[in-house]
Design a protein around this motif. Sequence first.
Motif, mmCIF file in Angstrom:
data_model
loop_
_atom_site.group_PDB
_atom_site.id
_atom_site.type_symbol
_atom_site.label_atom_id
_atom_site.label_comp_id
_atom_site.label_asym_id
_atom_site.label_seq_id
_atom_site.Cartn_x
_atom_site.Cartn_y
_atom_site.Cartn_z
ATOM 1 N N LEU A 227 3.936 1.507 6.990
ATOM 2 C CA LEU A 227 3.937 2.857 7.559
ATOM 3 C C LEU A 227 4.911 2.974 8.723
ATOM 4 N N ALA A 231 8.285 3.690 6.424
ATOM 5 C CA ALA A 231 8.159 5.152 6.420
ATOM 6 C C ALA A 231 8.566 5.770 7.751
ATOM 7 N N LEU A 282 4.152 4.139 -4.649
ATOM 8 C CA LEU A 282 4.268 3.701 -3.254
ATOM 9 C C LEU A 282 5.523 2.849 -3.060
ATOM 10 N N ALA A 286 8.308 4.617 -0.612
ATOM 11 C CA ALA A 286 7.778 4.055 0.627
ATOM 12 C C ALA A 286 8.420 4.649 1.871
ATOM 13 N N VAL A 292 3.710 8.554 1.303
ATOM 14 C CA VAL A 292 2.914 7.394 1.706
ATOM 15 C C VAL A 292 1.522 7.823 2.156
ATOM 16 N N ALA A 355 7.820 -2.866 1.238
ATOM 17 C CA ALA A 355 7.573 -2.052 0.040
ATOM 18 C C ALA A 355 7.351 -2.925 -1.190
#
Length: 438
Positions: A227, A231, A282, A286, A292, A355
């Motif tokens: 995350l 992301a 995902l 990613a 996400v 990822a």
Amino acid sequence: MPLAVYILGLSVFALGTSEFMLSGLLPPIADDMNVSIPQAGLLISAFAIGMVVGAPLLAVATLRLPRRTTLIALISVFGLGQIAGALAPTYEVLFVSRVLSALACAGFWAVGAAVAIAMVPVNQRARAMAVMIGGLSVANVLGVPLGAFLGEHFGWRSAFWAVGAASAVALVGVATRIPHIPLPEKKPELKRELAIYRDRQVWLAIVITALAAGGVFCAFSYLAPLLTDVAGLDSGWVPWILGLFGAGALIGTVIGGRVADAHLFGVMLSGITASTVFLVALALFASSQVAVIALAFLLGLSAFFTAPALNARMFNVAGAAPTLAGATTTAAFNLGNTSGPWLGGTVIDLDFGFASTAWAGAAMTALALAAVGVALRLQRGGGGGRSRSRLIARSAKIPGARKATETPEATEATMAGEAPKDGRPAPAGPSASSAPRP
């Protein structure tokens, strides 16, 4: 529903929070302990290993021990494990504390399930187990995000202290509210129960459960660094997104539990397929923050939608071994929780990026789908008929057993030693300790 059952649910909340909260704490633990994130991820596997070993071992070892005393001892050891983790000066000490905590956690599940079932009439057993399992779901919804929040603002050790405090509250509840539970009159015949491991359908059920759980947790264990590093989300988002995963898990458990009895293979096939699709998505998206966030919720939904069917499948093929069936399911889930984070850490160490954990997870769930196909083919071809016919034959000799024309789940529940349907509580016998865990 006795208050003591809710005390057990509170205890499971503490157990479940400790088991899963490290997914939101890996970066600060890695920084503080001077280890890599994959090495920190092995702490998740350490807990799972303790559960794999502890579930069948303690399910058998504690059958003849006083239930309340055993629960007090186990929740105390678990709480001390959290304190040891909070004070751990080195990574090695933290690792050992996780294993010891997991052993106590596994034992508490085995004995707690026996106590919960023994305290209620037979027509409230499912509800009693739902309260216990509900503690695990609430841990994913509230406990895990709260642990990540504490780790973000007060350091990762504060999350361990918080679980230790919750364990202390649970200890007081167990000591003051759990009644005396009669011990079983006769020990289970372990030699007969161990015979289930000669059935290939039992091994297929173990493989399916381990791969399905491992695939999801291969990615979920490293969701926090994905995350933030891939992301590009701020670390403050991590607790909320983990909460979304937990919300999906709670919804998935409710839906899967309602339909799994009637559509066992349908739930396994659709749920594991959905997890595979979400993991591939995902991996592909990613770097998209919106994708996400949505996929975190959907993965929780699909994984826990499948869990009731995976539990039921084990009892279908191993119902003749009430002591070991539930413990085997717990061990199978935690084999996945061990292998998934290990595989995720391996692909990260190979410089494939965070990822890549989703790709590795998708490969595991795809293998789980293939194993479901093999199990279904054997079932339709009569490959599972030998063990089931043996179970049905046994049911005819048990007072109050259901007819063989009823559902396999109902028949095997009776053969596991349920009480007569007169509303009386059942003794804490071998079948009680085999209640499934998602």
